[in-house]
Each structure stands twice: as structure tokens, then as C-alpha cells.
Design a protein around this motif. Sequence first.
Motif, PDB file in Angstrom:
ATOM      1  N   GLU A 322       0.886  -1.187  -0.040  1.00 18.74           N
ATOM      2  CA  GLU A 322       0.068  -0.052  -0.095  1.00 18.74           C
ATOM      3  C   GLU A 322       0.901   1.255   0.056  1.00 18.74           C
ATOM      4  O   GLU A 322       0.571   2.085  -0.807  1.00 18.74           O
ATOM      5  CB  GLU A 322      -0.937   0.050   1.266  1.00 18.74           C
ATOM      6  N   LEU A 326       0.873   4.083  -2.636  1.00 21.76           N
ATOM      7  CA  LEU A 326       0.774   5.527  -2.407  1.00 21.76           C
ATOM      8  C   LEU A 326       2.061   6.382  -2.820  1.00 21.76           C
ATOM      9  O   LEU A 326       1.703   7.545  -3.155  1.00 21.76           O
ATOM     10  CB  LEU A 326       0.593   5.588  -0.852  1.00 21.76           C
ATOM     11  N   GLN A 329       1.376   6.732  -6.476  1.00 19.56           N
ATOM     12  CA  GLN A 329       0.087   7.604  -6.686  1.00 19.56           C
ATOM     13  C   GLN A 329       0.832   9.208  -6.603  1.00 19.56           C
ATOM     14  O   GLN A 329       0.428  10.176  -7.067  1.00 19.56           O
ATOM     15  CB  GLN A 329      -0.818   7.517  -5.632  1.00 19.56           C
TER      16      GLN A 329
END
Length: 429
Positions: A322, A326, A329
Motif C-alpha cells: 500500500e 501510495l 500515486q
Amino acid sequence: MLRFLLSGDPLYLRLMSTYRLFELNTFIRRFVALNLPAPVWVQAEVAEVDERRGHYYLALMEKTEDGQEIAAQAKAVIWSRTANKWQRTNKLLLKDLLQAGREVHLQVQVSFHERFGLQLQVQDLDANYTLGVMAQQRQRTIDELMAAGLLQANKMLRLAMVPQRLAVISSPAAAGWQDFMAQLRDNPYGYDFEVQLFPAAVQGTQASPEIRRQLRTIERRRDSFDAVVIIRGGGARMDLADFDEKELCFAAAQMTLPIISGIGHETDQSIMDMVAHTALKTPTAAANFLIDRLHYLDQQLAGAKQTIAQQTKQLVQRKAFELASLGEQLKFQQKQLLQKEAWKLEQYAQQLPMMVRRRLHEATAQLEQLQQLHQLLSVEGQLKRGFALLSVGDEIIRTGSQLAQHEEVTLHLKDGTTTLHTTPQTKKK
């Protein structure tokens, strides 16, 4: 009816004013022998029993209906030859059956000896009668425990997940106690147990009072223990009857600590086993139960530890994924944001000259308007519009009272200035 017959004159003893004890006992012996020539069956309660050299010496009694007093008592004996024959025939041990307080059905030969007095020589014993009475008493005890709500009371107590502080009731000389301790001490997992022995007889007439006394002692110290363990070594089936005793079972049922029993046999169950929280067949089985309980918890903890480790690893991996996602992103969003801001800057750069020119034009227009307003509002502007201004030096005359204070004033006009002389009339005006 009894026959009153003696050799010689039956009035012999009646007519004598005194007689010797031997003569009286001889009379009684003959009387008993004549009137009770064959064995008879007798029901009685065993008050005492003493075994010496294979002979069993019994004290028999019968109580009144209210059970408060002794109505009759007698001595009886089972000679070793009779005892051995009976035990071979019935496959039972007399010492297990003959216990104080038990009802017995005996076939006795009544005899009277001039020196030793009245004696009942036991020829046979009805074991089924004694066992039947014991079974009835056992069932009555079970019924009373059930009626009092105590038969399951100890089972409802919570046994500690790790029962290591143990109060053990046993005979220190019993093999069961040694087996129990050896099993705990030599357990393959190295678990430690805190064991305190509360010595008591675990068979015979003293079993119930001694065990009850130790139960009371343990109850007073209940905060020091996790459980009570009652164990005994091997023995005959009849030995279990000691653990059917009513007062003992009631005392055990009312304990506030869980009881673990190791007193039974593979196929038999005492009332104590029924009352106990956990009933095992032998002392070794009781020890194994405690060891297995700790091992089960140990396995549960090990499993939980492994599960936590696996779940932690999975969680770390998931969070790492994750976090990486992230990060990607964030990079993408940062790039988009930079592009957007660069585009804005480019737009501003293109619009800025036009915006500056427009702002300068607007400011110039405003400045011109302010200049025009200033010219209109200035003294020169006012004079050009046809207004006149009176002053004395640098002071402008605004009111009539100011004018009355001066005899000469300066008149300002569009095309120049002139001096005026004021008069009283002018002042009046």
C-alpha cells in the motif's frame, strides 16, 4: 419356646441361696447350647472390627429406632479357617466388607464359655445383604445431594487455565501419592507445580473424618490454591465405599475450589467422583490431566504466536504494498500538480502584459479624474468659476465675525487681487 432343662433337679439353682460363678456360667452355657443348638442368622451393625492373625474380632450392635442409643450389643469372631474359605468362595476380602458402621447379615453359632462369656462364632456372611444396604445408602446420598442442588455444584466452578498450585489430599505412605508426584515431577515439558500435601487416611473408618478435616483446612486457605486433588493408590472395589460416605460427599460438594479426584477404578465410580469437578481413574491419570491442560494451553499460545507472526508478516507486506502504491500515486499526483502549476504560470505569463497595460490604463484614467477633481476643488478653480475669496494674510475669511475684526482685507478674483477697507456699516452688515 425355650426349653428349661438341666441335668438333675431344675430347681437346683433356684433353691440355692448363693452359688459359685463357675456354676452359674456352666448353667448358662448348658442353657444356650440346649436352646440354640444350630446356627442362626443375625442382622446387626458393625461397631468395631479387629483383624489379628487372620481372625476377625467384631463388636456388633443394634441401635434404637431413633438411632440415639444402643439397644443391644455382642461380640463375634470369624476364625481364620472360616474367613479364608469364605473369601475363596465369594471372591471378596472380608476386610473390605467388614467396616465400622456397615449393616451385616451373619450366620452365627451362639456359644457361651464359663471364662470368656457369650460369643457369636460366625459361620457365614451374606455379602449381598451388606452390598444391598450400601447401595441403598449410596442412592439416598445421591438423591439428597441432587435435592440440595449440590451434585453438580463443584462442576460449575471455573478451573484455572493453568492449575499449578495444588492442595493434595492423600496418605503420604500411599503408592498413589508417589506415582502422582513422580508423574508431575518427570513431565516431558518441564512444567513446574506447587504441591502441598494434606495427609489423610484414604481408606477405612478414618478416611471420611480425616479427609473432611483437611477439606476444611484447605477451604480456609482457598486463595493459595487453584484446585484440590484427592488421590489414593490401588485397592479393592469395596474401598470405594469410603468415598460414598454422606458427610464426606456433602463436604466436598460445598467446596469453593474445583476438586480433581483420582480414586476410582476403570469400571467403578464413587459418589466423590460424581461430585468432583473432574474425575480420573488413577493418581497417574490425574497428574496427566494437569500436565495435558498446561500443554494444551502451551500449544494454544504457540499456535497463537505463530498466527500473530504470520498475520504480522502479512500485514507488513500489505502495508508495504500500500505504501509503495501510495508512493507511485504521490509521484503521479506531484507530476500532475507541477504540470498544472506550470500551465498556470504560462497562462499568467501570457496574460500579465495585457493585465499590466489594462491596469496602467485604468490607473491613468483614475489619475486624470483625480486631477480634474483637484483642479475643480482648488482655489484657482473656484475663482475661475466666478467665486471670490477674502483673506487677511494667509488666513481665509469664512465668517462675518472674522471680517469684523479687520479694517483691511484682500479680495481675490479671477484676474487678480485688490484691497478693501471695511467700515462700521460694513462690519454691521
